[in-house]
Design an enzyme around this catalytic site. Structure first.
Site, short mmCIF file in Angstrom:
data_model
loop_
_atom_site.label_atom_id
_atom_site.label_comp_id
_atom_site.label_asym_id
_atom_site.label_seq_id
_atom_site.Cartn_x
_atom_site.Cartn_y
_atom_site.Cartn_z
N GLY A 1 -53.89 -5.26 163.06
CA GLY A 1 -55.12 -4.84 162.40
C GLY A 1 -55.49 -5.86 161.34
O GLY A 1 -54.62 -6.54 160.80
N GLN B 1 -59.45 -8.96 153.83
CA GLN B 1 -58.31 -9.86 154.02
C GLN B 1 -58.75 -11.27 154.38
O GLN B 1 -57.95 -12.21 154.30
CB GLN B 1 -57.38 -9.32 155.11
CG GLN B 1 -56.77 -7.97 154.75
CD GLN B 1 -55.80 -7.52 155.82
OE1 GLN B 1 -56.18 -6.86 156.76
NE2 GLN B 1 -54.54 -7.90 155.68
N CYS C 1 -48.09 -6.23 156.47
CA CYS C 1 -49.49 -6.55 156.18
C CYS C 1 -49.65 -8.06 156.17
O CYS C 1 -48.83 -8.76 155.57
CB CYS C 1 -49.86 -5.98 154.81
SG CYS C 1 -51.57 -6.29 154.35
N LEU C 2 -50.68 -8.56 156.84
CA LEU C 2 -50.89 -10.01 156.88
C LEU C 2 -51.17 -10.57 155.48
O LEU C 2 -50.99 -11.77 155.26
CB LEU C 2 -52.02 -10.37 157.84
CG LEU C 2 -51.76 -10.06 159.32
CD1 LEU C 2 -52.97 -10.42 160.17
CD2 LEU C 2 -50.52 -10.79 159.83
N HIS D 1 -54.08 2.37 157.29
CA HIS D 1 -53.73 1.14 156.56
C HIS D 1 -54.97 0.26 156.37
O HIS D 1 -55.25 -0.23 155.27
CB HIS D 1 -52.63 0.40 157.34
CG HIS D 1 -52.22 -0.92 156.76
ND1 HIS D 1 -50.94 -1.17 156.31
CD2 HIS D 1 -52.91 -2.09 156.59
CE1 HIS D 1 -50.87 -2.42 155.85
NE2 HIS D 1 -52.06 -3.00 156.02
N GLU D 2 -55.74 0.08 157.46
CA GLU D 2 -56.91 -0.81 157.39
C GLU D 2 -58.03 -0.20 156.56
O GLU D 2 -58.72 -0.93 155.82
CB GLU D 2 -57.40 -1.15 158.80
CG GLU D 2 -56.39 -1.89 159.68
CD GLU D 2 -55.80 -3.12 159.03
OE1 GLU D 2 -56.49 -3.79 158.23
OE2 GLU D 2 -54.63 -3.42 159.29
N HIS E 1 -57.57 -0.89 153.00
CA HIS E 1 -58.00 -2.23 152.57
C HIS E 1 -59.45 -2.22 152.10
O HIS E 1 -59.84 -2.99 151.22
CB HIS E 1 -57.86 -3.25 153.71
CG HIS E 1 -56.48 -3.85 153.84
ND1 HIS E 1 -55.87 -4.51 152.80
CD2 HIS E 1 -55.63 -3.90 154.88
CE1 HIS E 1 -54.67 -4.93 153.20
NE2 HIS E 1 -54.50 -4.57 154.45
ZN LIG Z 1 -52.82 -4.88 155.55
#
Ligand SMILES: [Zn+2]
Length: 176
Positions: free
Chosen positions: A41, A46, A98-99, A140-141, A144
């Protein structure tokens, strides 16, 4: 982590602008970047765009409205201005990474079942039900988009682990 945009509430995308070249290009970029980094995701903040859109999934084609419940075979989705409603009050802990926080994982409690209302990339309103991994990824997304990182949702930091140690001690042969 540390870039202010990751801690800022993202702006809704006016529905009439969803099919614009700018937003379509952003969605394409999100998919490309997600695949490049083997993520499941990726949200616009991000990549430093403060807009309420994220992409998720592991394989084509894009999911239509319906229920996402398969842990291993999650189709691609693009959700714009998503609104999440938990179904029931069951919470379930699961590993997240998480990226934007590379090489670290932790156990995060999330609602086990959710309903989601959003626009898709064609500007159509869609409703999804999700449980299992897709429900976790969508929560999670969506976080963000509100400047929330998974650390903020953890009950304790005791489970924090580096990816190498995660692979060594906490999983058999699972990929990202
Ligand atoms: Zn993340």
């Amino acid at each position: 982590m540390g870039h202010p945009v990751l801690r800022t509430k993202a702006q809704p995308i006016p529905p009439s602008e969803i099919t614009s070249q700018r937003i379509q290009r952003l969605v394409d970029d999100l998919f490309e970047t997600m695949r490049e980094y083997s993520g499941i995701g990726l949200a616009a903040p991000q990549v430093h765009e403060g807009l309420r859109v994220f992409v998720a999934g592991l394989r084509p084609p894009e999911a239509a409205a319906g229920e996402l419940n398969d842990d291993t075979d999650m189709p691609f989705i693009t959700l714009i201005n998503p609104q999440i409603t938990p179904v029931g009050d069951e919470m379930i802990s699961g590993w997240e990474g998480c990226l934007s926080i590379p090489d670290i994982r932790g156990l995060v409690p999330r609602a086990s079942r959710i309903q989601v209302k959003a626009y898709d990339r064609n500007g159509r309103i869609i409703e999804l039900a999700a449980r299992g991994l897709p429900a976790r990824v969508i929560q999670h997304e969506t976080d963000h988009l509100d400047g929330i990182l998974f650390f903020d949702r953890m009950n304790s930091f005791e489970s924090l682990t580096f990816s190498d140690e995660y692979r060594r001690y906490w999983t058999e042969d699972e990929d990202d």
